[in-house]
Design a protein around this motif. Sequence first.
Motif, PDB file in Angstrom:
ATOM      1  N   GLN A 112     -10.276 -16.373 -35.003  1.00  0.00           N
ATOM      2  CA  GLN A 112      -9.632 -17.439 -34.831  1.00  0.00           C
ATOM      3  C   GLN A 112      -8.225 -17.031 -35.482  1.00  0.00           C
ATOM      4  OE1 GLN A 112     -11.029 -21.447 -34.669  1.00  0.00           O
ATOM      5  NE2 GLN A 112      -9.305 -21.969 -33.459  1.00  0.00           N
ATOM      6  N   HIS A 113      -8.577 -17.062 -36.919  1.00  0.00           N
ATOM      7  CA  HIS A 113      -7.475 -16.697 -37.731  1.00  0.00           C
ATOM      8  C   HIS A 113      -6.385 -15.487 -37.414  1.00  0.00           C
ATOM      9  CE1 HIS A 113      -5.837 -15.023 -41.651  1.00  0.00           C
ATOM     10  NE2 HIS A 113      -5.089 -16.509 -41.422  1.00  0.00           N
ATOM     11  N   GLU A 114      -7.490 -14.558 -37.299  1.00  0.00           N
ATOM     12  CA  GLU A 114      -6.586 -12.993 -37.063  1.00  0.00           C
ATOM     13  C   GLU A 114      -5.733 -13.179 -35.672  1.00  0.00           C
ATOM     14  OE1 GLU A 114      -6.618 -10.580 -38.678  1.00  0.00           O
ATOM     15  OE2 GLU A 114      -7.772 -11.262 -40.350  1.00  0.00           O
ATOM     16  N   LEU A 115      -6.299 -14.007 -34.777  1.00  0.00           N
ATOM     17  CA  LEU A 115      -5.865 -14.233 -33.598  1.00  0.00           C
ATOM     18  C   LEU A 115      -4.442 -15.001 -33.831  1.00  0.00           C
ATOM     19  CD1 LEU A 115      -6.971 -13.096 -30.894  1.00  0.00           C
ATOM     20  CD2 LEU A 115      -7.568 -15.558 -30.443  1.00  0.00           C
ATOM     21  N   SER A 116      -4.433 -16.028 -34.544  1.00  0.00           N
ATOM     22  CA  SER A 116      -3.259 -16.729 -34.782  1.00  0.00           C
ATOM     23  C   SER A 116      -2.272 -15.830 -35.374  1.00  0.00           C
ATOM     24  CB  SER A 116      -3.557 -17.897 -35.663  1.00  0.00           C
ATOM     25  OG  SER A 116      -3.906 -17.372 -36.948  1.00  0.00           O
ATOM     26  N   MET A 117      -2.687 -14.848 -36.345  1.00  0.00           N
ATOM     27  CA  MET A 117      -1.961 -13.975 -37.084  1.00  0.00           C
ATOM     28  C   MET A 117      -1.238 -13.096 -36.142  1.00  0.00           C
ATOM     29  SD  MET A 117      -1.516 -14.396 -40.132  1.00  0.00           S
ATOM     30  CE  MET A 117      -0.401 -13.170 -40.298  1.00  0.00           C
ATOM     31  N   HIS A 118      -1.985 -12.540 -34.943  1.00  0.00           N
ATOM     32  CA  HIS A 118      -1.320 -11.633 -34.028  1.00  0.00           C
ATOM     33  C   HIS A 118      -0.391 -12.545 -33.153  1.00  0.00           C
ATOM     34  CE1 HIS A 118      -2.127  -9.308 -30.091  1.00  0.00           C
ATOM     35  NE2 HIS A 118      -1.032  -9.832 -29.667  1.00  0.00           N
ATOM     36  N   MET A 119      -0.461 -13.830 -32.904  1.00  0.00           N
ATOM     37  CA  MET A 119       0.617 -14.353 -32.227  1.00  0.00           C
ATOM     38  C   MET A 119       1.843 -14.702 -33.170  1.00  0.00           C
ATOM     39  SD  MET A 119      -1.627 -17.510 -30.324  1.00  0.00           S
ATOM     40  CE  MET A 119       0.260 -18.119 -29.925  1.00  0.00           C
ATOM     41  N   LEU A 120       1.577 -14.808 -34.204  1.00  0.00           N
ATOM     42  CA  LEU A 120       2.544 -14.994 -35.318  1.00  0.00           C
ATOM     43  C   LEU A 120       3.537 -13.660 -35.228  1.00  0.00           C
ATOM     44  CD1 LEU A 120       4.194 -16.097 -37.919  1.00  0.00           C
ATOM     45  CD2 LEU A 120       2.380 -14.933 -39.146  1.00  0.00           C
ATOM     46  N   HIS A 121       2.900 -12.531 -35.139  1.00  0.00           N
ATOM     47  CA  HIS A 121       3.908 -11.531 -35.543  1.00  0.00           C
ATOM     48  C   HIS A 121       4.487 -11.060 -34.029  1.00  0.00           C
ATOM     49  CE1 HIS A 121       0.984 -10.282 -38.945  1.00  0.00           C
ATOM     50  NE2 HIS A 121       2.363 -10.269 -39.245  1.00  0.00           N
ATOM     51  N   CYS A 122       3.805 -11.305 -32.765  1.00  0.00           N
ATOM     52  CA  CYS A 122       4.295 -11.061 -31.805  1.00  0.00           C
ATOM     53  C   CYS A 122       5.723 -11.676 -31.408  1.00  0.00           C
ATOM     54  CB  CYS A 122       3.329 -11.183 -30.295  1.00  0.00           C
ATOM     55  SG  CYS A 122       2.132 -10.167 -30.360  1.00  0.00           S
ATOM     56  N   LYS A 123       5.896 -12.963 -31.240  1.00  0.00           N
ATOM     57  CA  LYS A 123       6.860 -13.598 -30.610  1.00  0.00           C
ATOM     58  C   LYS A 123       8.158 -13.593 -31.494  1.00  0.00           C
ATOM     59  CE  LYS A 123       7.341 -14.862 -27.245  1.00  0.00           C
ATOM     60  NZ  LYS A 123       7.567 -13.930 -26.209  1.00  0.00           N
ATOM     61  N   THR A 124       7.838 -14.013 -32.835  1.00  0.00           N
ATOM     62  CA  THR A 124       8.774 -14.562 -33.590  1.00  0.00           C
ATOM     63  C   THR A 124       9.600 -13.943 -34.555  1.00  0.00           C
ATOM     64  OG1 THR A 124       7.045 -14.953 -35.273  1.00  0.00           O
ATOM     65  CG2 THR A 124       7.332 -16.527 -33.369  1.00  0.00           C
ATOM     66  N   ASP A 125      10.785 -14.310 -34.918  1.00  0.00           N
ATOM     67  CA  ASP A 125      11.704 -13.866 -35.716  1.00  0.00           C
ATOM     68  C   ASP A 125      11.304 -14.068 -37.223  1.00  0.00           C
ATOM     69  OD1 ASP A 125      12.260 -16.587 -35.725  1.00  0.00           O
ATOM     70  OD2 ASP A 125      14.302 -16.366 -34.950  1.00  0.00           O
ATOM     71  N   ALA A 126      12.176 -13.552 -38.261  1.00  0.00           N
ATOM     72  CA  ALA A 126      11.860 -13.582 -39.606  1.00  0.00           C
ATOM     73  C   ALA A 126      11.739 -15.052 -40.124  1.00  0.00           C
ATOM     74  CB  ALA A 126      12.843 -13.109 -40.490  1.00  0.00           C
ATOM     75  N   PRO A 127      12.694 -15.799 -39.750  1.00  0.00           N
ATOM     76  CA  PRO A 127      12.159 -17.640 -40.409  1.00  0.00           C
ATOM     77  C   PRO A 127      11.040 -17.926 -39.940  1.00  0.00           C
ATOM     78  CG  PRO A 127      14.597 -17.080 -39.549  1.00  0.00           C
ATOM     79  CD  PRO A 127      13.736 -15.806 -39.232  1.00  0.00           C
ATOM     80  N   ALA A 128      10.683 -17.756 -38.884  1.00  0.00           N
ATOM     81  CA  ALA A 128       9.610 -18.500 -37.918  1.00  0.00           C
ATOM     82  C   ALA A 128       8.347 -17.488 -38.733  1.00  0.00           C
ATOM     83  CB  ALA A 128       9.300 -17.933 -36.521  1.00  0.00           C
ATOM     84  N   ARG A 129       8.169 -16.372 -39.009  1.00  0.00           N
ATOM     85  CA  ARG A 129       7.167 -15.812 -39.833  1.00  0.00           C
ATOM     86  C   ARG A 129       7.080 -16.392 -41.072  1.00  0.00           C
ATOM     87  NH1 ARG A 129       7.067  -9.361 -38.147  1.00  0.00           N
ATOM     88  NH2 ARG A 129       7.432  -9.798 -36.210  1.00  0.00           N
ATOM     89  N   VAL A 130       8.088 -16.522 -41.969  1.00  0.00           N
ATOM     90  CA  VAL A 130       7.959 -16.973 -43.177  1.00  0.00           C
ATOM     91  C   VAL A 130       7.495 -18.592 -43.148  1.00  0.00           C
ATOM     92  CG1 VAL A 130       9.386 -17.593 -45.338  1.00  0.00           C
ATOM     93  CG2 VAL A 130       9.770 -15.222 -44.086  1.00  0.00           C
ATOM     94  N   ALA A 131       8.073 -19.290 -42.360  1.00  0.00           N
ATOM     95  CA  ALA A 131       7.757 -20.691 -42.193  1.00  0.00           C
ATOM     96  C   ALA A 131       6.218 -20.712 -42.005  1.00  0.00           C
ATOM     97  CB  ALA A 131       8.671 -21.362 -41.246  1.00  0.00           C
ATOM     98  N   THR A 132       5.620 -19.933 -41.144  1.00  0.00           N
ATOM     99  CA  THR A 132       4.281 -19.978 -40.683  1.00  0.00           C
ATOM    100  C   THR A 132       3.578 -19.863 -41.895  1.00  0.00           C
ATOM    101  OG1 THR A 132       4.935 -19.137 -38.471  1.00  0.00           O
ATOM    102  CG2 THR A 132       2.773 -18.978 -38.920  1.00  0.00           C
ATOM    103  N   PHE A 133       3.886 -18.776 -42.457  1.00  0.00           N
ATOM    104  CA  PHE A 133       3.273 -18.394 -43.902  1.00  0.00           C
ATOM    105  C   PHE A 133       3.119 -19.306 -44.685  1.00  0.00           C
ATOM    106  CE2 PHE A 133       3.739 -16.441 -48.033  1.00  0.00           C
ATOM    107  CZ  PHE A 133       2.543 -15.958 -48.218  1.00  0.00           C
TER     108      PHE A 133
END
Lengths: 210, 210
Positions: A112-133
């Motif tokens: 599940q976690h890996e899946l959410s990482m996948h989702m993270l990387h696909c759609k989003t721009d830099a601020p979204a990635r850092v925020a998610t992190f």
Amino acid sequence: MLERVIKHRRLLERGEDLFRQGERFRYVYAIKSGSLKTYTAANQKTVQVTGFHLPGELLALDAVGAGAYLYSARALQTASVCEFPFDRLEELGALARGIQRQLLRIMGGQIQHELSMHMLHCKTDAPARVATFLVNLSMRLAERGLSRAQFRLSMSREDIGNYLGLAKETVIRVLAEFEHRRLISVSGKSLRIHDVYRLESLAGLHAAIT
Amino acid sequence: MLERVIKHRRLLERGEDLFRQGERFRYVYAIKSGSLKTYTAANQKTVQVTGFHLPGELLALDAVGAGAYLYSARALQTASVCEFPFDRLEELGALARGIQRQLLRIMGGQIQHELSMHMLHCKTDAPARVATFLVNLSMRLAERGLSRAQFRLSMSREDIGNYLGLAKETVIRVLAEFEHRRLISVSGKSLRIHDVYRLESLAGLHAAIT
DNA sequence: CGCGTACTTGATCATACTCAATGCACGTGG
DNA sequence: CCACGTGCATTGAGTATGATCAAGTACGCG
């Protein structure tokens, strides 16, 4: 119950490898203190950070299938871990069905976690990635009873960038931007979250209020 | 052995959902023919494709832990699948330890796959992503005894883009570029790979000969 | 055959990467 | 104690890659 199969505790210095990619899978690890990163070397020159691991979490369960470690694990700071010999775990599992179940559950969680990482990387721009992190890190710390608002970034900006698929400069700039917007305060490795909600929005977790 | 617990076969039309995100986890599925995509809706407006699934592969094993499906699954074309009621599988597992082991192995494999997707998304540019996607698809088909050189892209360009974190236009342009370089031939949904090796190089699987 | 969906192509624009220089903190040895 | 070196963090300028927007085309299906 699980305590029965503990072989021993192991101490790691900052920068020391707990295990290396390709080594025969022998132990599952539980992190007692400190934190680690996992990383692989796909081709010779490139290193890829695959995850960060905090106290209370299990490490290397996903090597079950392969029989060898899929990645290397390195201490980001002085750390202590417990080794669980996996063959013993299996014996126990043959007796105690509950543990098998739990193993499955934990592994499901990892997927599940890996899946959410996948989702993270696909759609989003830099601020979204850092925020998610940041939100993710905060949640995981809170699960372990630590402060969700203030904590240490034990990994370097470069590691974060590598993990998120961003240049380290971008990580720095985004953090600076977040600070300017009063979402967080950063100073070196210490970080404080002021506005989780807006951070989650940026991460794309809410409807979409930028 | 596993055949004992097969409940029944199910047929799906193109566009029909096999199961939906959030539904109670009841069955694991084995794909007999056709192909499916899995996708989630994180926030209201955004859909994220999380994977493509081919005949011979298992689907939904990772819902074990959660007790509910983590994503929805939709047929890309007319498809047939077998339903395995999971509670029965568990009973069996209590008896036959070998199956439990195999479950763990398969789940480990899934985690490994997710991990490789993670790596894919982090480092690489658009051509590398598309190349990896094609090589991966080719390998999975070959594992099932189908042609590794020529096959149908059962999913739309948009789905591919969504999956890889690219705009559909970029997918199209990269495919066109590959064709121009004589690495592949594409015509609509049918694809032929001419030069796997260079494709793998682009994917970053070899040392790095561009 | 006609409609709609998917695909393709081109032009413009923004984001994040690269490269380069500098700053800062720590530990080491003179 | 201070000079120095190393590693990490930061900042700035220029650039390239891929997203977005806007047409236009081909294909599959009724």
